[in-house]
Write a protein that holds these residues in place. Structure first.
Motif, short mmCIF file in Angstrom:
data_model
loop_
_atom_site.label_atom_id
_atom_site.label_comp_id
_atom_site.label_asym_id
_atom_site.label_seq_id
_atom_site.Cartn_x
_atom_site.Cartn_y
_atom_site.Cartn_z
N ASP A 52 0.85 -1.18 0.00
CA ASP A 52 0.00 0.00 0.00
C ASP A 52 0.89 1.24 0.00
O ASP A 52 1.51 1.58 1.01
CB ASP A 52 -0.91 -0.01 1.23
CG ASP A 52 -1.91 1.13 1.22
OD1 ASP A 52 -2.35 1.51 0.12
OD2 ASP A 52 -2.25 1.65 2.30
N TRP A 53 1.02 1.88 -1.15
CA TRP A 53 1.85 3.08 -1.31
C TRP A 53 0.92 4.28 -1.46
O TRP A 53 0.07 4.31 -2.33
CB TRP A 53 2.74 2.93 -2.54
CG TRP A 53 3.58 4.13 -2.89
CD1 TRP A 53 3.15 5.33 -3.38
CD2 TRP A 53 5.01 4.24 -2.77
NE1 TRP A 53 4.20 6.19 -3.58
CE2 TRP A 53 5.37 5.54 -3.21
CE3 TRP A 53 6.01 3.37 -2.36
CZ2 TRP A 53 6.68 5.98 -3.24
CZ3 TRP A 53 7.32 3.82 -2.39
CH2 TRP A 53 7.65 5.11 -2.83
N LYS A 54 1.12 5.28 -0.62
CA LYS A 54 0.33 6.51 -0.71
C LYS A 54 1.28 7.69 -0.85
O LYS A 54 2.37 7.69 -0.27
CB LYS A 54 -0.56 6.69 0.52
CG LYS A 54 -1.64 5.63 0.66
CD LYS A 54 -2.51 5.89 1.88
CE LYS A 54 -3.60 4.83 1.99
NZ LYS A 54 -4.46 5.04 3.19
N ILE A 65 5.36 10.50 1.19
CA ILE A 65 5.02 9.12 0.86
C ILE A 65 4.86 8.28 2.11
O ILE A 65 5.43 8.57 3.17
CB ILE A 65 6.11 8.46 -0.03
CG1 ILE A 65 7.46 8.41 0.69
CG2 ILE A 65 6.22 9.17 -1.37
CD1 ILE A 65 8.50 7.56 -0.01
N SER A 66 4.06 7.23 2.00
CA SER A 66 3.97 6.20 3.03
C SER A 66 3.82 4.86 2.32
O SER A 66 3.22 4.78 1.25
CB SER A 66 2.79 6.45 3.98
OG SER A 66 1.56 6.34 3.28
N TYR A 67 4.37 3.81 2.92
CA TYR A 67 4.37 2.50 2.28
C TYR A 67 4.33 1.42 3.35
O TYR A 67 5.11 1.46 4.31
CB TYR A 67 5.63 2.34 1.42
CG TYR A 67 5.73 1.05 0.64
CD1 TYR A 67 4.69 0.61 -0.17
CD2 TYR A 67 6.88 0.28 0.70
CE1 TYR A 67 4.79 -0.55 -0.92
CE2 TYR A 67 7.00 -0.89 -0.04
CZ TYR A 67 5.95 -1.30 -0.85
OH TYR A 67 6.05 -2.46 -1.58
N LYS A 68 3.43 0.48 3.19
CA LYS A 68 3.31 -0.62 4.14
C LYS A 68 3.11 -1.92 3.36
O LYS A 68 2.26 -1.99 2.47
CB LYS A 68 2.15 -0.41 5.11
CG LYS A 68 2.09 -1.45 6.23
CD LYS A 68 1.01 -1.10 7.24
CE LYS A 68 1.01 -2.10 8.39
NZ LYS A 68 -0.04 -1.78 9.40
#
Length: 227
Positions: A52-54, A65-68
């Motif tokens: 999940d990249w935002k 950015i955020s990535y999980k």
């Protein structure tokens, strides 16, 4: 001329390990610095699940950015190896991301760069290895070193492979330098970032470049610079 196969890698001082876990956790030495975990020169290969990249645009050139995602080892960890379940790490990543649009909804994306360990938390401990303030100081020191590296004299690259002219530069990675020679560098050719080249026992290697003739040409230019 020095070649990739002549490099004498630092040898970690070691005692005989009784188990895989013992080998992982024992103290090792690299250029006067003690450490534990994976031995310098070795690595891992992972597969990442659908993540999940935002991202949110902050300025014309800056994005948040955020990535999980769950990452999974390509093989199986040897029984008794590695750290206990619950161990955590705090890394800081500096990387080039290349995104090429394939169609209306898909981009072929690659990333190359460095990750720096700021802190860790053992499975049986409630606190991180360093305080938040100390983690910030470690990050500042790392970024200052990286900036100094970018501002230092880079290695000019200019050569021809298979009829194609290449021109660019290689930025040595300071922590891989020994006795005036650097064995890893970040490569930019024809205005495109190609990632990091490294000198291995079997020759020059790059993770995302498949043409070994091109890789060897880059490595040869780097070694000529240090002569």
């Amino acid at each position: 001329m020095k070649t990739a196969t002549t490099r004498k890698k630092p040898v970690a001082k070691r005692r005989k390990a009784t188990t895989k876990s013992d080998s992982y956790n024992r103290f090792k030495e690299y250029e006067g610095r003690q450490y534990t975990g994976v031995q310098v020169g070795r690595g891992h290969h992972w597969h990442y699940d659908q993540g999940d990249w935002k991202e949110t645009k902050i300025t014309p050139d800056l994005w948040e950015i955020s990535y999980k995602v769950m990452k999974r080892r390509t093989g199986k960890a040897p029984e008794g190896s590695g750290v206990p379940v619950g161990t955590a790490y705090h890394w800081y990543i500096l990387a080039h991301q290349s995104a090429v649009k394939e169609n209306a909804n898909d981009y072929m994306t690659t990333m190359t760069g460095l990750k720096f360990k700021i802190a860790h938390k053992r499975a049986d401990k409630p606190k991180w290895s360093t305080s938040g303030a100390t983690q910030r100081k470690h990050l500042i020191a790392f970024l200052k070193q990286f900036i100094a590296q970018l501002e230092s004299n880079v290695i000019p690259l200019q050569f021809e492979v298979k009829g194609v002219q290449y021109k660019g530069e290689a930025i040595p990675i300071a922590d891989t330098c020994s006795k005036g020679v650097c064995y890893q560098a970040e490569v930019m050719l024809n205005d495109e970032s190609l990632g990091i080249i490294r000198c291995a026992k079997s020759g020059w290697k790059m993770d995302l470049v498949k043409d070994q003739q091109l890789i060897d040409a880059i490595g040869n230019e780097i070694m000529l610079w240090f002569e």
